[in-house]
Structures are given as C-alpha cells and as structure tokens.
Write an enzyme that holds these catalytic residues in place. Sequence first.
Site, PDB file in Angstrom:
ATOM      1  N   GLU A  58      13.936  -7.537 -22.792  1.00  0.00           N
ATOM      2  CA  GLU A  58      13.233  -8.220 -21.353  1.00  0.00           C
ATOM      3  C   GLU A  58      11.981  -8.091 -21.237  1.00  0.00           C
ATOM      4  O   GLU A  58      11.740  -8.298 -20.069  1.00  0.00           O
ATOM      5  CB  GLU A  58      14.402  -8.074 -20.331  1.00  0.00           C
ATOM      6  CG  GLU A  58      15.884  -7.988 -20.313  1.00  0.00           C
ATOM      7  CD  GLU A  58      16.690  -7.844 -19.436  1.00  0.00           C
ATOM      8  OE1 GLU A  58      16.284  -7.882 -18.271  1.00  0.00           O
ATOM      9  OE2 GLU A  58      17.922  -7.637 -19.640  1.00  0.00           O
TER      10      GLU A  58
ATOM     11  N   ASN B  61      20.031  -6.547   0.491  1.00  0.00           N
ATOM     12  CA  ASN B  61      19.447  -6.100  -0.580  1.00  0.00           C
ATOM     13  C   ASN B  61      18.656  -4.774  -0.461  1.00  0.00           C
ATOM     14  O   ASN B  61      18.014  -4.090  -1.562  1.00  0.00           O
ATOM     15  CB  ASN B  61      18.438  -6.814  -1.554  1.00  0.00           C
ATOM     16  CG  ASN B  61      18.020  -6.581  -2.984  1.00  0.00           C
ATOM     17  OD1 ASN B  61      18.921  -5.666  -3.624  1.00  0.00           O
ATOM     18  ND2 ASN B  61      17.044  -6.686  -3.332  1.00  0.00           N
TER      19      ASN B  61
ATOM     20  N   LYS C 117      24.242   0.126  -0.998  1.00  0.00           N
ATOM     21  CA  LYS C 117      23.650  -0.955  -0.207  1.00  0.00           C
ATOM     22  C   LYS C 117      23.607  -0.681   1.186  1.00  0.00           C
ATOM     23  O   LYS C 117      24.877  -0.314   1.735  1.00  0.00           O
ATOM     24  CB  LYS C 117      24.381  -2.470  -0.585  1.00  0.00           C
ATOM     25  CG  LYS C 117      24.187  -2.708  -2.289  1.00  0.00           C
ATOM     26  CD  LYS C 117      23.104  -3.385  -2.300  1.00  0.00           C
ATOM     27  CE  LYS C 117      22.910  -4.085  -3.932  1.00  0.00           C
ATOM     28  NZ  LYS C 117      22.060  -4.721  -3.989  1.00  0.00           N
TER      29      LYS C 117
ATOM     30  N   HIS D 245      17.635   5.650 -11.460  1.00  0.00           N
ATOM     31  CA  HIS D 245      16.663   5.599 -10.479  1.00  0.00           C
ATOM     32  C   HIS D 245      16.195   6.990 -10.199  1.00  0.00           C
ATOM     33  O   HIS D 245      15.355   7.225  -9.211  1.00  0.00           O
ATOM     34  CB  HIS D 245      17.194   5.112  -9.227  1.00  0.00           C
ATOM     35  CG  HIS D 245      17.773   3.696  -9.151  1.00  0.00           C
ATOM     36  ND1 HIS D 245      18.843   3.421  -9.958  1.00  0.00           N
ATOM     37  CD2 HIS D 245      17.181   2.683  -8.800  1.00  0.00           C
ATOM     38  CE1 HIS D 245      19.060   1.918  -9.942  1.00  0.00           C
ATOM     39  NE2 HIS D 245      17.954   1.541  -9.380  1.00  0.00           N
TER      40      HIS D 245
ATOM     41  N   GLU E 220       0.887  -1.215  -0.037  1.00  0.00           N
ATOM     42  CA  GLU E 220      -0.077   0.068  -0.011  1.00  0.00           C
ATOM     43  C   GLU E 220       0.845   1.213   0.218  1.00  0.00           C
ATOM     44  O   GLU E 220       0.433   2.418  -0.541  1.00  0.00           O
ATOM     45  CB  GLU E 220      -0.973  -0.003   1.220  1.00  0.00           C
ATOM     46  CG  GLU E 220      -1.929  -0.995   1.389  1.00  0.00           C
ATOM     47  CD  GLU E 220      -1.451  -2.227   2.277  1.00  0.00           C
ATOM     48  OE1 GLU E 220      -2.376  -2.881   2.810  1.00  0.00           O
ATOM     49  OE2 GLU E 220      -0.490  -2.577   1.895  1.00  0.00           O
ATOM     50  N   LEU E 221       2.029   1.349   0.555  1.00  0.00           N
ATOM     51  CA  LEU E 221       2.879   2.551   0.956  1.00  0.00           C
ATOM     52  C   LEU E 221       3.550   2.785  -0.863  1.00  0.00           C
ATOM     53  O   LEU E 221       3.356   3.858  -1.242  1.00  0.00           O
ATOM     54  CB  LEU E 221       3.906   2.042   1.653  1.00  0.00           C
ATOM     55  CG  LEU E 221       4.943   3.450   1.986  1.00  0.00           C
ATOM     56  CD1 LEU E 221       4.045   4.619   2.518  1.00  0.00           C
ATOM     57  CD2 LEU E 221       5.835   3.085   3.290  1.00  0.00           C
TER      58      LEU E 221
ATOM     59  N   ARG F  21      10.587   0.593  -4.711  1.00  0.00           N
ATOM     60  CA  ARG F  21      10.952  -0.470  -5.611  1.00  0.00           C
ATOM     61  C   ARG F  21      10.936  -1.741  -4.580  1.00  0.00           C
ATOM     62  O   ARG F  21      11.529  -1.612  -3.522  1.00  0.00           O
ATOM     63  CB  ARG F  21      12.318  -0.240  -5.805  1.00  0.00           C
ATOM     64  CG  ARG F  21      13.191  -1.510  -6.421  1.00  0.00           C
ATOM     65  CD  ARG F  21      12.689  -2.074  -7.969  1.00  0.00           C
ATOM     66  NE  ARG F  21      13.142  -3.124  -8.323  1.00  0.00           N
ATOM     67  CZ  ARG F  21      12.789  -3.912  -9.245  1.00  0.00           C
ATOM     68  NH1 ARG F  21      11.469  -3.933  -9.471  1.00  0.00           N
ATOM     69  NH2 ARG F  21      13.805  -4.700  -9.784  1.00  0.00           N
TER      70      ARG F  21
ATOM     71  N   SER G  98      17.419  -4.219 -19.625  1.00  0.00           N
ATOM     72  CA  SER G  98      15.871  -4.153 -19.559  1.00  0.00           C
ATOM     73  C   SER G  98      15.555  -2.800 -20.108  1.00  0.00           C
ATOM     74  O   SER G  98      16.124  -1.742 -19.753  1.00  0.00           O
ATOM     75  CB  SER G  98      15.595  -4.399 -18.078  1.00  0.00           C
ATOM     76  OG  SER G  98      15.847  -3.290 -17.198  1.00  0.00           O
TER      77      SER G  98
ATOM     78  N   HIS H  85      27.462  -6.882 -15.037  1.00  0.00           N
ATOM     79  CA  HIS H  85      26.957  -5.511 -14.397  1.00  0.00           C
ATOM     80  C   HIS H  85      27.093  -5.526 -13.009  1.00  0.00           C
ATOM     81  O   HIS H  85      26.433  -6.796 -12.566  1.00  0.00           O
ATOM     82  CB  HIS H  85      25.751  -5.079 -15.405  1.00  0.00           C
ATOM     83  CG  HIS H  85      25.244  -4.158 -14.610  1.00  0.00           C
ATOM     84  ND1 HIS H  85      25.613  -2.654 -14.780  1.00  0.00           N
ATOM     85  CD2 HIS H  85      23.996  -3.998 -13.764  1.00  0.00           C
ATOM     86  CE1 HIS H  85      24.972  -1.986 -13.840  1.00  0.00           C
ATOM     87  NE2 HIS H  85      24.109  -2.443 -13.335  1.00  0.00           N
TER      88      HIS H  85
END
Length: 759
Positions: A482, A119, A114, A693, A16-17, A513, A431, A640
């Site tokens: 992709e 992750n 990171k 991003h 929801e966020l 994300r 992608s 990558h």
Amino acid sequence: MKTTIVGFPRIGENRELKIATEKYFRGDLTQEQLAAEGKRLRRMHWNLLKEAGISLIPSNDFSFYDTTLDTAVLLNVIPNRFSALQLSALDTYFALARGYQGEAGDVTALPMKKWFNTNYHYLTPEFEQQTEVKLVGTKVFDEYLEAKAIGIETRPVILGPYTLIKLSDFKGTTVQEHLPALISAYQEVIAKLSELGAEWLQLDEPSLVKDLTPDERQLFMSIYRELAGGTRETKLLLQTYFGDVRDIYEDLSTLPVDGIGLDFVEGKQTLQLFETFGFPQDKKLFAGVVNGKNIWRNDYSRTLNLLAKLPHDQLVLSTSCSLLHVPFSVAQESFPAEVARHFSFAKEKLSELTELAAIADPTDDIAKSALLADNYRLFDTARVTANEQLTHRLAELTAADFQRLPAFEERSRLQKSALALPLLPTTTIGSFPQTREVKAARAAFKKASLSEAEYHDFLREKIADCVAFQEDIGLDVLVHGEFERNDMVEYFGEHLSGFLFTKKAWVQSYGTRCVKPPIIWGDISRERPITVGWSAFAQHLTEKPVKGMLTGPVTILNWSFPREDISLKESTLQIALAIQEEVLDLEAHGIKIIQIDEAALREKLPLRKSDWYSEYLDWAIPAFRLVHSRVAPETQIHTHMCYSEFADILTAIDQMDADVISFEASRSNLSLLDALSAQHFQTAVGPGVYDIHSPRVPSVAELRATIQALLEKIAADKLWVNPDCGLKTRDEKETFASLKHLAQAAQEARKELVYDNIE
C-alpha cells in the site's frame, strides 16, 4: 449568556504536539524542550479562546498522549510492572502508552480501546490489588496556575470517577476495594483547586449516556453524594456527552453539584427529558448545542428554536462534546468561498457559540438580524444535486443483492482446495511502513517535480521489494504494501466522486497518530478502478496469493465527516456499490483473496444496546454483505477490525459472512477468545499476535506462546497468524524483525501440530 466548550484540540494548528513528541521519542528533544512546547501550545489555545469571546475556558484538556491516562497517572493508578522500570515520570507515562523495551526491562503497553463512538482511542487504566490510589500528580493544578499567570481564569477538567471506573480493568481486585481511596483522592483534587481559587471543576462522565443497571446508578449516586457533599469553594460541573442520560436524569437533579452538562446534539431524548422532568433551579445548564464531532455549520434557526425552550437565566452555551474530534480551522484550507462557508471546524465553532449567545440576547435585535441573515441564506438553498442514476440503483436493490451463495461451509471447502494454504496461514493486515522515502516521493509527485511515470516506477520497485521480503521470510498470503496510499480512507475518497479533501484538517486518533478525514460532500460513485493495477502487478511477481486490499463502506463513512442532509444508511450504501465494483474488478484480474477492512465498524454503534440494530447494525452489516455478495465461491473474503471491543457484537460480525476476520487482540490480552468460543463463531479468525502500536519487537518465544494460547481456544484449521493492524506507522527495522519472528513462530507451531497429528 455565557459560553464555553467541553474541550479543545491539543495537537496544535500544524500538528506541533505530534512533531515535538515524536522528536522526544527519537531522542532529538529533551524533556524540558517537550514541556516548553506543550506550554506554548496551551498558552496559544487559551488566548485563542479568550480572544474569541468564550466566557468559561477549560484547562487540563491538554495531554501529551491521552487524558484518561493522565487521570490514572494523577491518581497513582500505575501497574507495578511499569513502576518497576524506575524510569522518569514522563518516560513511565509514555511506557504506559507505548510499552517499553530497553535496558530497564520489557513491558507491553496498556490496552487501547475506542473512546465511546468516536475514532479517538484511550488507554485503559489498570487497577491491581496492590494499587494505592492517591493524589500524586500536579498536572491539573499546574495548568490551572499556568493559565492564571497569564491572566486567564480557567475551568480545570478531569475524567470523573464513575467513568474512570467503567473504563478501567480491575486485575485481581474489585471496584469496592479501591472506591474509598478513589473518592478521597478526588476530594483532595477539589480541595486543592479550592485553595488555588478555581471557580469550577469539570468532571467528565460520558459513561452516563450508556444503558445503566440499577447497581450502576446506585454506584454513581453514592460516589457523587459523597464526593460533592460538604463545604467547598470550587463549583462542580457534571459533564456528559455522546448521548442522553435518560436512565439517571431525575437522580442527577438531586445531586449537590452546581452545573450539569447535557448533549442536545446526539442526546435524542435530552430535550424530552428536560420538558418532562424540568431542570433544577439551583444549577447551571451547560447546553451542548454546537456539534463537537462534525464539521458542518450550525443551523441557527433550529438551535434558536431549541434555546427558546431552555431557561436563559441558568444557561451556558456549549459544544456537544470536546472539539478534540474536529480539525483546527477552516481558515487553513483553500476551499472556494461558496464551499468553505458550509464548514465549521474548532476555531469557527467558537464563533458560532458567541454568535448564538448574542442572537439569544433579547435586548440586541440589531445584532440578531445581522448575524442571522447569512446563516439563513446558507440553509435556504440546496447544496448538491442528487445523482438520479445512483438513486435508482439503490431503489432497485433486493434481499438477494445482500446474500452471498453458496453458504459459508461450502465456500470454505472450495477455498481450501483452490488456495491450498497450510495450517496457521500467515499474513499481514496490509500496509507496510510509510518511510520518509515513500512520503517524499508522494509529495514530489503531487508537486509535479516527479513525473507520473517516475512515481509509478518507484512504487513498483517498492512493491517488488515488499513481495520479495515476504516470500523470503515465508509468509503464506502476501500484500503489496500500500505504498501508493496516504491513508486507507482518504486514498479511496480521492478515487470516488462525492468527496472533498483538506490540506491541514488533522484530527487526533491516539497519541501522536493524526488522521485527516475526507468530507462527504455529495453522492458517491466509482468512476474508474482504484487498486486493481497495483494488486495485479504484485500478484504477477509471485506464485503465492496476494491479497487485494480495500477499505469497507462502513469504515469509509465512519472515518469521514458525513453528510447531514441524507441518512448515514444512504451514504453507506452508495459507498458499498462503489466498492463492490472494485471487488469484482480485482477478482476479474486474478486476485483470489480480497480483504475489505471494516476497522471502524463499531465506531457509530449506538452506545445503548437497545438501539444497536434498529439504528445501525440493521444497515451496516448488510452494507458490507452488499460489497462481496457477487464474488465466486472460491474467492476468499477477509475483513479486519482494530482496537475496539467486539465480544458483545460477535453475532452481528458473524453475519457479515466474511470468510476470514482478523481482530486486534494482543492489547486486550486475548480476552476475545473466550467469547469467540462461546459464540461458536463460524468465520476463520486471525487474532493479532503482537501490538503494532508499540515499538517493541516480540520474540519468537513470546509469539509461540501467544499462538499456543490461541490454539487452546480456536481450532487450528480456523486460525490465521497476523499482527494486530497495518504497519504503515512503524519503522522498517522493527517491522521486519517482528514479521520474521512471527513467520518463524508460526512455522514452528505448524510443525508441532503436524508432528502431534502423526503421533
């Protein structure tokens, strides 16, 4: 015995966020509506913890983007370029996270890195000489009072001052210049919470589990002696996680804090430290005994053996780290009962804590017996049957299987002749945008409302459009886009044996994300080709080389929930053999460039340098080499890596023996370049020239300047030009504009190089 958690997932049961925040970005939600949704989620989560029986409930672990950024904003650590935009407080916050391009100005986002060995990604706070550190925000207080208003007493959480310092960049200034004001601001936070009646404040200091120099230990101790000293009503919990605190354990015992949180899951020496040096009797021990990063059930017998060695009268049972890193609840999934009983997501881990507390109560033998029986049965039987053929293949591997011949320089010469690429070859990371149309077609295919033939026709049309666009703007090495892939790891897992998949097991990676990691359930093998058909189709559409796009074995492991019944090394080598088969199939179908992404190489790198090779790199790097060791010299292997820090492991990365490596670089201000130069890095490199991003579109002039900066550090015949990362999360308009600018900037730089050579 009391129970608590370090933190709880904030994205909501059904993301929801994420949905609300992205609506705000699109202008479909007001600030007030977004704030209301955040308040609703916080209330739901606090009540869930209360109903589960958790004794000490955290607050301020909620964030609209990132808690490290929240702490920086709370303390006015906002670079001038963002303040100068004169946006609202919320829009300034999002500009720090995502960058801004509009009427108020044009600024790039803060660097994103990171979060330790996970992750998750955090925004890097930036101190400038003119930064005036002071308490300006109210979020930590507002959320404490918000919970109190519904009858729930919470323990506010903020990032501790030492870790804030270690994670921050200091631009034209030093830590010492800001340290007095920083300590004063934290003291003001403590004083304000004391006024409000907060019993505890949790200060997260995960940086303590890394190697500490004498100067770093001194810095930490000086901060906390001043911060925690004196009279105060609010108790301080010094919370660590992701490892043990061997370098500073004895010193922590002397600090005037009221509780210390220790990780007994990833902390290899935590129990040994406790047994050797004891634990101060005047402090609470917040024992992280339930794994906050993996999704398997807790083995109660092992945990109880541990708890028997700890002082029960001082003990609070906790998670090893925040539950931010696991999905919301197993109850949302449709696993068969015999499978589901092996899993524990965030909500189920609350029950594990309360059950362990009940079992550890020496006065309640009946509860202990009932709660233990099912858990014992779970771990008494083998969960999977081993693949004997695969075990045999792994046992037969020799050193030659991990070595590619001929050596790099000879391969490079052969590839230049075979591929005939220009200087500064341009490409993308793989992608292209996953539009609503793409997602809708995939969903329709899964629901069988779109036939396989219709779905494949749709994908071929998208691939053809993608290839045509790349040719039209002049990219040199193309990709197929992709469009068939929902996720770079889940897609491969769906085509390999040994994986299980979830429907709603979303985990936050950064901001809005979210990812849905597959679960490694058993032994892994490849049963049929995975990507070959789509790559071969794209290659037939053009004379230019099309990259085959694969996810590497280390990243597939690190972005999945791994098994706990075999080693990470064994699981990774199983995946490596499967991906090797795909590589050789691509090569056999005419694909001359193959990219094997290891975006998550650093993710499980031990936080202590002394463990890097013995516990990780000694098998992670060879696993990558195993994947490509059998290809022809003329086949060019790319990899990558994104959003991490690589300067300190460049030697290991060079040992991967790839032909081309692309890195995230734009958000780190190209700081990697000096390290590449100093390392005499042999591999050709593609440092990302713009940040994917962020929604902003870089201009041609900006990209030309970036390419020029790259050429000052990297030889032209070693440099590729590409974005930072894949483009699936971006929309088509900004993607197409950015790539056109990238191609134009590279072509102009190439002409200038040729002209300079003629001169």
